[in-house]
Design a protein around this motif. Sequence first.
Motif, mmCIF file in Angstrom:
data_model
loop_
_atom_site.group_PDB
_atom_site.id
_atom_site.type_symbol
_atom_site.label_atom_id
_atom_site.label_comp_id
_atom_site.label_asym_id
_atom_site.label_seq_id
_atom_site.Cartn_x
_atom_site.Cartn_y
_atom_site.Cartn_z
ATOM 1 N N THR A 255 9.413 -0.911 -9.205
ATOM 2 C CA THR A 255 9.471 -1.535 -7.875
ATOM 3 C C THR A 255 8.071 -1.790 -7.320
ATOM 4 O O THR A 255 7.880 -2.740 -6.566
ATOM 5 C CB THR A 255 10.282 -0.682 -6.886
ATOM 6 O OG1 THR A 255 9.712 0.622 -6.787
ATOM 7 C CG2 THR A 255 11.740 -0.617 -7.286
ATOM 8 N N LEU A 256 7.110 -0.961 -7.689
ATOM 9 C CA LEU A 256 5.729 -1.209 -7.257
ATOM 10 C C LEU A 256 5.161 -2.447 -7.934
ATOM 11 O O LEU A 256 4.514 -3.274 -7.295
ATOM 12 C CB LEU A 256 4.844 -0.003 -7.544
ATOM 13 C CG LEU A 256 5.046 1.217 -6.662
ATOM 14 C CD1 LEU A 256 4.152 2.354 -7.128
ATOM 15 C CD2 LEU A 256 4.788 0.894 -5.215
ATOM 16 N N VAL A 257 5.417 -2.577 -9.226
ATOM 17 C CA VAL A 257 4.896 -3.732 -9.965
ATOM 18 C C VAL A 257 5.541 -5.028 -9.458
ATOM 19 O O VAL A 257 4.863 -6.039 -9.265
ATOM 20 C CB VAL A 257 5.129 -3.556 -11.481
ATOM 21 C CG1 VAL A 257 4.850 -4.830 -12.243
ATOM 22 C CG2 VAL A 257 4.274 -2.410 -12.003
ATOM 23 N N LEU A 258 6.841 -4.985 -9.211
ATOM 24 C CA LEU A 258 7.558 -6.176 -8.756
ATOM 25 C C LEU A 258 7.497 -6.364 -7.242
ATOM 26 O O LEU A 258 8.028 -7.360 -6.725
ATOM 27 C CB LEU A 258 9.017 -6.116 -9.209
ATOM 28 C CG LEU A 258 9.234 -6.094 -10.719
ATOM 29 C CD1 LEU A 258 10.708 -5.944 -11.047
ATOM 30 C CD2 LEU A 258 8.658 -7.339 -11.360
ATOM 31 N N GLU A 259 6.886 -5.414 -6.535
ATOM 32 C CA GLU A 259 6.782 -5.417 -5.071
ATOM 33 C C GLU A 259 8.149 -5.560 -4.405
ATOM 34 O O GLU A 259 8.362 -6.387 -3.515
ATOM 35 C CB GLU A 259 5.824 -6.498 -4.582
ATOM 36 C CG GLU A 259 4.381 -6.196 -4.919
ATOM 37 C CD GLU A 259 3.399 -7.143 -4.263
ATOM 38 O OE1 GLU A 259 3.816 -8.131 -3.639
ATOM 39 O OE2 GLU A 259 2.189 -6.879 -4.384
ATOM 40 N N ILE A 260 9.088 -4.742 -4.842
ATOM 41 C CA ILE A 260 10.416 -4.685 -4.242
ATOM 42 C C ILE A 260 10.408 -3.547 -3.236
ATOM 43 O O ILE A 260 10.228 -2.387 -3.600
ATOM 44 C CB ILE A 260 11.502 -4.450 -5.313
ATOM 45 C CG1 ILE A 260 11.509 -5.595 -6.301
ATOM 46 C CG2 ILE A 260 12.863 -4.268 -4.657
ATOM 47 C CD1 ILE A 260 12.389 -5.355 -7.508
ATOM 48 N N ASN A 261 10.602 -3.872 -1.972
ATOM 49 C CA ASN A 261 10.573 -2.865 -0.919
ATOM 50 C C ASN A 261 11.993 -2.332 -0.710
ATOM 51 O O ASN A 261 12.849 -3.010 -0.134
ATOM 52 C CB ASN A 261 10.018 -3.455 0.373
ATOM 53 C CG ASN A 261 9.634 -2.397 1.367
ATOM 54 O OD1 ASN A 261 10.096 -1.264 1.292
ATOM 55 N ND2 ASN A 261 8.784 -2.762 2.306
ATOM 56 N N VAL A 262 12.239 -1.131 -1.154
ATOM 57 C CA VAL A 262 13.561 -0.519 -1.062
ATOM 58 C C VAL A 262 13.951 -0.308 0.392
ATOM 59 O O VAL A 262 15.121 -0.481 0.765
ATOM 60 C CB VAL A 262 13.594 0.813 -1.849
ATOM 61 C CG1 VAL A 262 14.921 1.508 -1.687
ATOM 62 C CG2 VAL A 262 13.306 0.566 -3.310
ATOM 63 N N PHE B 269 6.765 3.115 1.412
ATOM 64 C CA PHE B 269 8.204 3.285 1.603
ATOM 65 C C PHE B 269 8.921 3.652 0.306
ATOM 66 O O PHE B 269 9.824 4.491 0.314
ATOM 67 C CB PHE B 269 8.814 2.028 2.222
ATOM 68 C CG PHE B 269 8.531 1.909 3.689
ATOM 69 C CD1 PHE B 269 9.242 2.653 4.602
ATOM 70 C CD2 PHE B 269 7.538 1.073 4.150
ATOM 71 C CE1 PHE B 269 8.992 2.563 5.956
ATOM 72 C CE2 PHE B 269 7.267 0.965 5.504
ATOM 73 C CZ PHE B 269 8.000 1.721 6.411
ATOM 74 N N ASN B 270 8.538 3.054 -0.806
ATOM 75 C CA ASN B 270 9.188 3.401 -2.068
ATOM 76 C C ASN B 270 8.833 4.817 -2.502
ATOM 77 O O ASN B 270 9.663 5.527 -3.075
ATOM 78 C CB ASN B 270 8.835 2.398 -3.152
ATOM 79 C CG ASN B 270 9.474 1.050 -2.912
ATOM 80 O OD1 ASN B 270 10.124 0.826 -1.897
ATOM 81 N ND2 ASN B 270 9.274 0.138 -3.828
ATOM 82 N N SER B 271 7.600 5.247 -2.224
ATOM 83 C CA SER B 271 7.229 6.636 -2.513
ATOM 84 C C SER B 271 8.030 7.595 -1.653
ATOM 85 O O SER B 271 8.436 8.669 -2.115
ATOM 86 C CB SER B 271 5.737 6.846 -2.277
ATOM 87 O OG SER B 271 4.989 6.045 -3.159
#
Length: 116
Positions: free
Chosen positions: A75-82, A30-32
Amino acid sequence: PLFLGTVVAQFFLLPLLDSGIPVFVQVLLFNSLYAVSFGYYCHVTFLGYNALPFLQKTAFLLYPIALIAVTLVVTLVLEINVAHHALVYYKLRVANAMVAAATSTAAATAAAATAA
């Protein structure tokens, strides 16, 4: 393209948010999706302004792509799903719109009842 990338594609991929796939894969997907959409928007904007002969130094319009890439990695490192946060925002926006519509309808009904 931005709308198609973020809203329409996200709609079809929503079942993946509730599925049993790992969180990192969800965040990556989703972030990609968001990063590619916003990057494409910046690139298309650059192409449009670059075509105008009276504008110079339009390459600065490509600089946000670097910020988008850095944001994607963070956001990938922190696993934040935008996408999850966007959906929460959409739900709040719809809920507030429904409350505003109900309030204005109730006020109109009350005003009509007192006028009659």
